[in-house]
Design a protein around this motif. Structure first.
Motif, PDB file in Angstrom:
ATOM      1  N   ALA C 212     -12.450  49.194 -27.965  1.00 45.59           N
ATOM      2  CA  ALA C 212     -13.170  49.108 -26.805  1.00 45.59           C
ATOM      3  C   ALA C 212     -14.426  48.433 -26.806  1.00 45.59           C
ATOM      4  N   MET C 213     -14.988  47.504 -26.447  1.00 50.60           N
ATOM      5  CA  MET C 213     -16.222  46.885 -26.266  1.00 50.60           C
ATOM      6  C   MET C 213     -16.469  46.963 -24.802  1.00 50.60           C
ATOM      7  N   ILE C 214     -17.507  46.886 -24.498  1.00 51.88           N
ATOM      8  CA  ILE C 214     -17.953  47.525 -22.882  1.00 51.88           C
ATOM      9  C   ILE C 214     -19.373  47.069 -22.601  1.00 51.88           C
ATOM     10  N   CYS C 215     -19.550  46.159 -21.773  1.00 51.89           N
ATOM     11  CA  CYS C 215     -20.921  46.071 -21.484  1.00 51.89           C
ATOM     12  C   CYS C 215     -20.830  45.031 -19.702  1.00 51.89           C
ATOM     13  N   GLY C 216     -21.976  45.560 -19.449  1.00 47.65           N
ATOM     14  CA  GLY C 216     -21.776  45.667 -17.676  1.00 47.65           C
ATOM     15  C   GLY C 216     -23.227  46.340 -17.398  1.00 47.65           C
ATOM     16  N   PRO C 217     -23.509  46.720 -16.307  1.00 50.80           N
ATOM     17  CA  PRO C 217     -24.389  47.337 -15.661  1.00 50.80           C
ATOM     18  C   PRO C 217     -23.784  49.383 -16.023  1.00 50.80           C
ATOM     19  N   GLU C 218     -25.586  50.430 -16.669  1.00 53.35           N
ATOM     20  CA  GLU C 218     -24.806  51.351 -17.087  1.00 53.35           C
ATOM     21  C   GLU C 218     -23.354  52.071 -15.924  1.00 53.35           C
ATOM     22  N   THR C 219     -23.435  51.923 -14.501  1.00 51.75           N
ATOM     23  CA  THR C 219     -22.902  53.325 -13.899  1.00 51.75           C
ATOM     24  C   THR C 219     -21.043  52.354 -13.913  1.00 51.75           C
ATOM     25  N   MET C 220     -21.240  50.776 -14.409  1.00 51.20           N
ATOM     26  CA  MET C 220     -19.750  50.037 -14.895  1.00 51.20           C
ATOM     27  C   MET C 220     -18.996  51.192 -16.208  1.00 51.20           C
ATOM     28  N   MET C 221     -20.291  51.190 -16.967  1.00 48.26           N
ATOM     29  CA  MET C 221     -19.356  51.630 -18.081  1.00 48.26           C
ATOM     30  C   MET C 221     -19.335  52.710 -18.610  1.00 48.26           C
ATOM     31  N   ARG C 222     -19.950  53.807 -17.245  1.00 50.86           N
ATOM     32  CA  ARG C 222     -19.851  54.687 -17.905  1.00 50.86           C
ATOM     33  C   ARG C 222     -18.179  54.812 -16.940  1.00 50.86           C
ATOM     34  N   PHE C 223     -17.833  54.668 -15.683  1.00 41.09           N
ATOM     35  CA  PHE C 223     -16.149  54.658 -15.252  1.00 41.09           C
ATOM     36  C   PHE C 223     -15.407  53.810 -16.059  1.00 41.09           C
ATOM     37  N   THR C 224     -15.982  53.111 -16.682  1.00 44.84           N
ATOM     38  CA  THR C 224     -14.625  52.222 -18.189  1.00 44.84           C
ATOM     39  C   THR C 224     -14.896  53.467 -19.184  1.00 44.84           C
ATOM     40  N   ILE C 225     -15.993  53.984 -19.348  1.00 44.82           N
ATOM     41  CA  ILE C 225     -15.252  54.962 -20.376  1.00 44.82           C
ATOM     42  C   ILE C 225     -14.976  56.047 -19.971  1.00 44.82           C
ATOM     43  N   GLN C 226     -14.473  56.672 -18.715  1.00 44.61           N
ATOM     44  CA  GLN C 226     -14.310  57.523 -18.346  1.00 44.61           C
ATOM     45  C   GLN C 226     -12.417  57.071 -17.949  1.00 44.61           C
ATOM     46  N   ALA C 227     -12.686  55.666 -17.616  1.00 41.49           N
ATOM     47  CA  ALA C 227     -10.804  55.560 -17.667  1.00 41.49           C
ATOM     48  C   ALA C 227      -9.769  55.541 -19.092  1.00 41.49           C
ATOM     49  N   LEU C 228     -11.097  54.997 -20.236  1.00 41.07           N
ATOM     50  CA  LEU C 228     -10.690  54.578 -21.419  1.00 41.07           C
ATOM     51  C   LEU C 228      -9.861  56.060 -22.077  1.00 41.07           C
ATOM     52  N   ASN C 229     -10.880  57.636 -21.873  1.00 38.21           N
ATOM     53  CA  ASN C 229     -10.848  58.182 -22.375  1.00 38.21           C
ATOM     54  C   ASN C 229      -9.203  58.419 -21.433  1.00 38.21           C
ATOM     55  N   ASP C 230      -9.061  58.467 -20.280  1.00 37.21           N
ATOM     56  CA  ASP C 230      -8.278  58.712 -19.205  1.00 37.21           C
ATOM     57  C   ASP C 230      -6.705  58.292 -20.096  1.00 37.21           C
ATOM     58  N   ARG C 231      -6.976  56.734 -20.659  1.00 43.78           N
ATOM     59  CA  ARG C 231      -5.261  56.406 -21.369  1.00 43.78           C
ATOM     60  C   ARG C 231      -6.333  56.502 -23.093  1.00 43.78           C
ATOM     61  N   GLY C 232      -6.301  57.790 -23.627  1.00 39.90           N
ATOM     62  CA  GLY C 232      -6.695  58.677 -24.604  1.00 39.90           C
ATOM     63  C   GLY C 232      -7.022  57.520 -25.777  1.00 39.90           C
ATOM     64  N   VAL C 233      -8.263  56.687 -25.321  1.00 43.33           N
ATOM     65  CA  VAL C 233      -9.223  56.149 -26.758  1.00 43.33           C
ATOM     66  C   VAL C 233      -9.974  57.359 -26.707  1.00 43.33           C
ATOM     67  N   SER C 234     -10.592  56.999 -27.668  1.00 42.61           N
ATOM     68  CA  SER C 234     -11.613  58.049 -27.776  1.00 42.61           C
ATOM     69  C   SER C 234     -12.884  57.759 -27.885  1.00 42.61           C
ATOM     70  N   ASN C 235     -14.095  58.560 -28.101  1.00 43.38           N
ATOM     71  CA  ASN C 235     -14.931  57.714 -28.110  1.00 43.38           C
ATOM     72  C   ASN C 235     -15.703  57.188 -29.337  1.00 43.38           C
ATOM     73  N   GLU C 236     -15.429  57.493 -30.344  1.00 46.39           N
ATOM     74  CA  GLU C 236     -15.609  57.130 -31.460  1.00 46.39           C
ATOM     75  C   GLU C 236     -15.396  55.377 -31.461  1.00 46.39           C
TER      76      GLU C 236
END
Lengths: 378, 157, 284
Positions: C212-236
């Motif tokens: 996953a590659m995310i680009c946007g304001p930090e707040t948007m990225m924070r929520f997006t990371i959360q949603a990706l984690n919820d879907r099982g995508v790990s931080n690495e």
């Protein structure tokens, strides 16, 4: 600086006349000799033409938020501690033009400022400040993109170190393993030896340039007694040091980025940025783009900046570090912790300037200790 | 109620019912019906009695606010697998927004009066359904709040 | 890994090189795109997706701006700029033929080569689509090397959708899933309304084999990371592009520090697990 390895073969003794001719030879070689001078009630760096420009018998009193020059009563030329300025102001000046550009119709050309040809000899550099230069080398003298002005000045510089005969009131170089003995990073080091009837300097070459310089002045080989006396002086300085940085400050800071203690410091911190200006390793700068009145010539200037200003972290209508607590944390955590990650070395050299020149006497060693002790309570 | 068999399968496959006791799911299925909405037609309107909730099988439905003299403001769109409508759980059981199909949409509706009766009789069924609605309501509320903050821009510019 | 393109004249990283504006396009009310060409005799400009330049407006100042063009076309340097400050507002008034100073390219890149073979999910918010566009170009040009390609984009309203025609073009490809959402819309809008994180469940990607590659304001990225984690995508498997104040872009000025990282040099693209601990420390 051509070599960092001191050569013990070259320990010799020079007297005041020898020091005078050392300055003379450096000047003959085209060096601008810079040394601490008593001026404006402080030890201020400036050009010296001979030993007559050096302060005689002046000591300093330093403590949190306190600095005074006081008579030491003797003949010593180097009996004071670190002054308010680091040598960075010569190697990386507070204001520097990076380039000038000229407009041609729609386009422009850069009239590049020539590389620095400054040739400084620094006289009276203490061990902490040698470390500070080493630290700044890691910041600016880097592959593939170093700062060409810094690198040129540093390469051209001649460094005469002085071993500290007295611990300053806010010094803690022993705990930073940076002093008080000048171990490397100098061309010549001096230890001032004063008896009732004698005033000499034990001189040691630390580089090929240093060897060559000492060969050109009157000197005699050092005796064993003189060498052990010089050792004893520096050992005495180390033993009398009043402050100490905690061990493992790097990880203590890293673990405590969200400590409640930052609010407590922020109650005292005025976010004035004094600590960043006096710190010999703080390197942050900003740039200013200016034009002449006709708009045909534009220049870019680089100026020292401080992480204590709101502008420093400004993006899109706001600053990242809005609170004073966050700005103090940035400074101390960068210095003691992040620096290791960035440059493989602490950004603190134990000179104590930030303690002395903090208007409210915030003590970096004390704050680090408080954070560590706070962990024990958990 | 037609195609009860088919509806049971539809419910079984829907995420909302994942892991639900078969007996409870059958009770719900007993209140369910297939409905089709053509593009532009309203599933319900703001203020209507909230007598149903819906599982979207296929299509897209907009939740809107009617503004006199203007196009309606769309506050959220829902697609297949989404659940729509929770006003049926909360007195006075009235729809808070218009729900309008943006394209041909196939929905399963669940009759609220029928289900509320069963939930009142069997409070563990009521608890089961509330447990399944609460996360959806919470997620929608969090999403709605995020929509308020200009997530993609830089506020106060 | 291929070494990243670096600034051409390493001896003096602080000097801008003049580039001529070949074309300007107004994308949105406050956002515009410039195509730049090096002045005659200058070398073509190579960069990796995700890298940025320092753009200089004569006499006014310099700003860090991501490159938004095609990495396969080194003859044209493309930047998409949002006019929000004195420098970018001055740039907004520049016409074809005018000259802009360029220093760069700087920084780290989206790991487009390293993630070959996996599904790729790109999540952008607002003008954050611009720094991701070079990655999209790269992936589409080498489409066979990737699994599913999912492009998710959020904007405030339908009027704020950047690169709309291109999103529609990518969307019409059979091998690319594009989903766009806005915070609010009126009746004329037939797309999604809701936060971009709502789209993540619909991409149909394999969380264990997704980059996953995310680009946007930090707040948007924070929520997006959360949603990706919820879907099982790990931080690495998640990369983000960070934004900080920058004056020099080569790690000298200190402004862009983010804990031990210099965003200009170690970033702007970071593998999320490497900055995870700092990401949630406020005001760092």
């Amino acid at each position: 600086m051509t070599s960092r390895h001191p050569n013990t073969q070259h320990k010799s003794v020079i007297d005041a006349d020898g020091l005078q001719s050392l300055i003379g030879v450096l000047r003959d070689e085209g060096y601008q000799v810079i040394a601490p001078r008593a001026s404006d009630d402080a030890m201020v760096l400036g050009q010296v033409n001979g030993i007559e420009d050096l302060p005689v018998g002046v000591r300093d009193e330093q403590d949190g938020g306190h600095y005074r020059l006081v008579p030491g009563g003797g003949r010593a030329l180097f009996e004071y501690g670190p002054g308010p300025q680091g040598w960075k102001r010569y190697l990386y000046p507070p204001e520097e033009r990076l380039w000038r550009a000229r407009r041609h119709g729609e386009s422009f050309t850069i009239e590049e400022d020539s590389q620095s040809t400054d040739k400084y000899a620094f006289l009276g550099v203490r061990a902490c400040d040698l470390r500070a230069m080493e630290v700044q080398d890691k910041v600016f003298d880097r592959e593939p993109q170093g700062d060409p002005r810094y690198v040129a000045r540093r390469k051209n510089a001649f460094v005469v170190a002085v071993n500290c005969a007295r611990a300053g009131g806010t010094c803690f170089c022993v705990s930073m393993a940076s002093g008080p003995r000048a171990k490397d990073g100098f061309d010549v080091s001096l230890t001032e030896l004063i008896d009732d009837d004698r005033h000499v300097f034990l001189a040691e070459a630390g580089s090929k340039k240093g060897v060559e310089l000492l060969e050109r002045i009157d000197r005699r080989p050092a005796s064993d007694t003189e060498m052990s006396r010089a050792d004893a002086i520096v050992s005495q300085t180390a033993e009398s040091m009043g402050r100490e940085m905690i061990a493992d400050a790097e990880h203590v800071l890293a673990r405590n980025l969200e400590s409640d203690h930052w609010e407590t410091v922020a109650d005292r911190c005025l976010t004035c940025g004094n600590c960043t200006l006096v710190c010999p390793t703080c390197f942050c700068t900003t740039v200013e783009d200016v034009t002449d009145l006709s708009g045909a010539i534009a220049e870019r200037w680089r100026k020292w900046d401080s992480c204590y200003s709101m502008d420093f972290s400004y993006i899109h209508g706001g600053s990242i570090r809005r609170e004073g607590a966050a700005r103090y944390r940035q400074w101390i955590a960068h210095k003691l912790s992040f620096w290791h990650e960035q440059f493989g070395i602490s950004g603190c050299v134990g000179c104590g300037r930030c303690i002395t020149w903090c208007p409210v006497g915030i003590d970096i060693t004390e704050e680090a200790r408080t954070l560590r002790d706070g962990e024990k309570d958990l | 109620m037609v195609h009860i068999e088919g509806l049971e399968r539809v419910l079984q496959e829907h995420a909302f019912f994942a892991g639900m006791d078969d007996g409870y799911r059958d009770l719900v299925a007993g209140c369910a019906a297939n409905e089709v909405f053509h593009a532009g037609t309203y599933v319900y309107r703001e203020g209507d009695p909230a007598d149903k909730f819906y599982l979207i099988r296929h299509g897209q439905v907009a939740l809107e606010v009617y503004v006199p003299g203007k196009s309606p403001i769309i506050v959220e769109t829902l697609k297949s697998d989404d659940l729509m409508g929770w006003s049926w759980l909360v007195p006075p059981f009235r729809a808070s927004f218009d729900a309008r199909a943006l394209e041909l949409s196939r929905l399963v509706s669940i009759d609220a009066a029928c289900l509320r009766g069963k939930m009142d009789q069997d409070s563990s069924l009521g608890y089961e359904l509330h447990k399944r609605f609460a996360p959806i309501v919470a997620a929608r509320l969090a999403a709605a709040r995020r929509q308020l903050i200009d997530l993609y821009g830089h506020p106060e510019e | 890994m291929t070494p990243l393109p670096a600034i051409a004249d390493a001896a003096e990283p602080m000097v801008p090189i003049p580039f001529r504006i070949e074309r300007t396009v107004k994308n949105l009310s406050d956002t515009f795109t410039v195509d730049l060409r090096p002045e005659e005799g200058r070398k073509p400009f190579h960069f990796a997706p995700g890298q940025f330049n320092m753009l200089y407006q004569f006499g006014v100042g310099e700003v860090p701006i991501s490159i938004s063009g095609d990495p396969q076309d080194p003859e044209t340097l493309v930047h998409t700029i949002r006019a929000v400050g004195a420098v970018t507002q001055a740039m907004a008034g520049m016409k074809r033929g005018a000259v802009m100073g360029v220093r760069g390219p700087f920084g780290s890149a989206w790991p487009v080569e390293a993630v070959e073979g996996s599904d790729v999910v790109l999540v952008a918010g607002g003008v954050g689509l611009a720094p991701l566009r070079p990655a999209i170009y790269h992936i589409l040009a080498n489409r066979a090397r990737y699994g599913r390609l999912v492009i998710l984009y959020g904007a405030r309203t339908p009027r704020d959708i950047l690169f709309r025609a291109e999103l529609e073009k990518w969307s019409s490809r059979l091998d690319t899933f594009v989903d766009v959402t806005v915070d609010r819309a009126s009746g004329g809008w037939h797309g999604n309304v809701g936060v971009v994180t709502k789209l993540i469940g619909r991409g149909g990607f394999d969380p264990d084999n997704t980059a996953a590659m995310i680009c946007g304001p930090e707040t948007m990225m924070r929520f997006t990371i959360q949603a990706l984690n919820d879907r099982g995508v790990s931080n690495e498997r998640i990369h983000v592009s960070m934004e900080r104040n920058m004056k020099c872009a080569v790690g000298f000025c200190g402004h862009c520090q983010f804990g031990g990282q210099f965003v200009c040099r170690d970033g702007p693209v970071f593998r999320f697990d490497r900055i995870e601990e700092m990401f949630l420390v406020r005001e760092l």
